[in-house]
Design an enzyme around this catalytic site. Sequence first.
Site: not given
Ligand SMILES: Cc1ncc(COP(=O)(O)O)c(C=O)c1O
Length: 408
Positions: A71, A151, A199, A324
């Site tokens: 992602g 998320n 992802s 985060c």
């Molecule tokens: C909304 C969102 N975008 C992007 C990501 C990043 O994805 P990845 O962990 O595959 O890099 C995440 C998860 O970590 C996510 O929840």
Amino acid sequence: MGRIYLDHAATTPVDPRVLEAMQPFFSEKFGNASSLHSEGTEAAEALEKSRETVAGALGAKPDEVVFTSGGSESDNLAIKGFAYANRKKGNRIVTSAIEHPAVLNTCRYLEKNGFRVTYVPVGRNGIVDLNALEKAVTEETILVSIMHANNEIGTIQPLGKISEIAKRRGVALHTDAVQTFGKIETDADKLGADLLSLSGHKIYGPKGVGALFVRKGTVLEPLIHGGEHEKGLRAGTENVAGIAGLAEATRICAKEMNGEAARETRLRDRLLKGILETPGSWLNGHRTKRLPNNANFSFRHVEGESLVLYLDMKGIAASTGSACSSLKLEPSHVLRAIGLTPEEAHGSLRLTLGRATTAKDIETVLEIIPGEVEKLRKISPMAGMSALEKKRLEKQPHGHGRHGKACD
Ligand SMILES: Cc1ncc(COP(=O)(O)O)c(C=O)c1O
């Protein structure tokens, strides 16, 4: 009692069917998809079959799917790739205040490199302020990037309306669908998206693999230069095993999505009802326009991180809304954006359900959480603080979690 895993927004276990689909590509089917011989052809065929499966779930054509490492890379390729390829048309990007750091920090990087970014606010329920969005999209705007669902609080954005605003001005729309792909419908045409990130590890597939939907005619500058892989958009020998796993995970989700979404919604609603009986608790995010598996609560005078640790000791894997920023103890930018004070934002708990979650798990969680909340309240310095001290704490500056732990 076995562990109860309620952190599916962070990651999911690999489905055994996915593992089985990946296995041959680590051993007998090890070919490089660029090689001309039979081993290479076999890998190339697996790659293209996987591309068809992922495209199918997006209502897209196979040549509109670019495989990436996940992602974060998809978000980077969509935003930086689009910005650099289209900078002659304008230098403004519009996004929301509650995006994942993969979008927010990509935008901040572009700001250091000559682009202008508008961060559109959201309302108390986490929905993007459409009037503010309308005003933010100007002549210089080239790209709107708004996530499909958040998320942390699970709020699903009205992408149809958002894409209408973008389309009226002839502006491209990127959506981060990492939390929705495989869980709710993500047909790129219906969403009006020109670019869409997804992802593997959020859908019972492997980590380190994802994809970007790139609508035909949308021009991107590659971020990784090298060979002509992925139509020159992403150099590097393809992760065939991972991609085959992503495709199998996609296939299973497509087949089981409706039933599973309904089942998880029922369990989630039972969870909401039960938890909200705890005094001093409330739900963050929209009551109904939210992901089937997402529940996000705040508990007054409770520190979310401590609650997560207490629950862990009781066998429950949960998360705060602010993974985060937990190292710096900064409150979540998402919870701050929906209007929570720093203190309120610190008291959040995110529970995200998955395929293995049972009704019994939910009842167990409902038996445990109120007691743990009570224990923490008893020792909370916040509970005994004067109004003035609380005010001071609430005035502490907040950031975007740029230096903290990795985010999900
Ligand atoms: C909304 C969102 N975008 C992007 C990501 C990043 O994805 P990845 O962990 O595959 O890099 C995440 C998860 O970590 C996510 O929840």
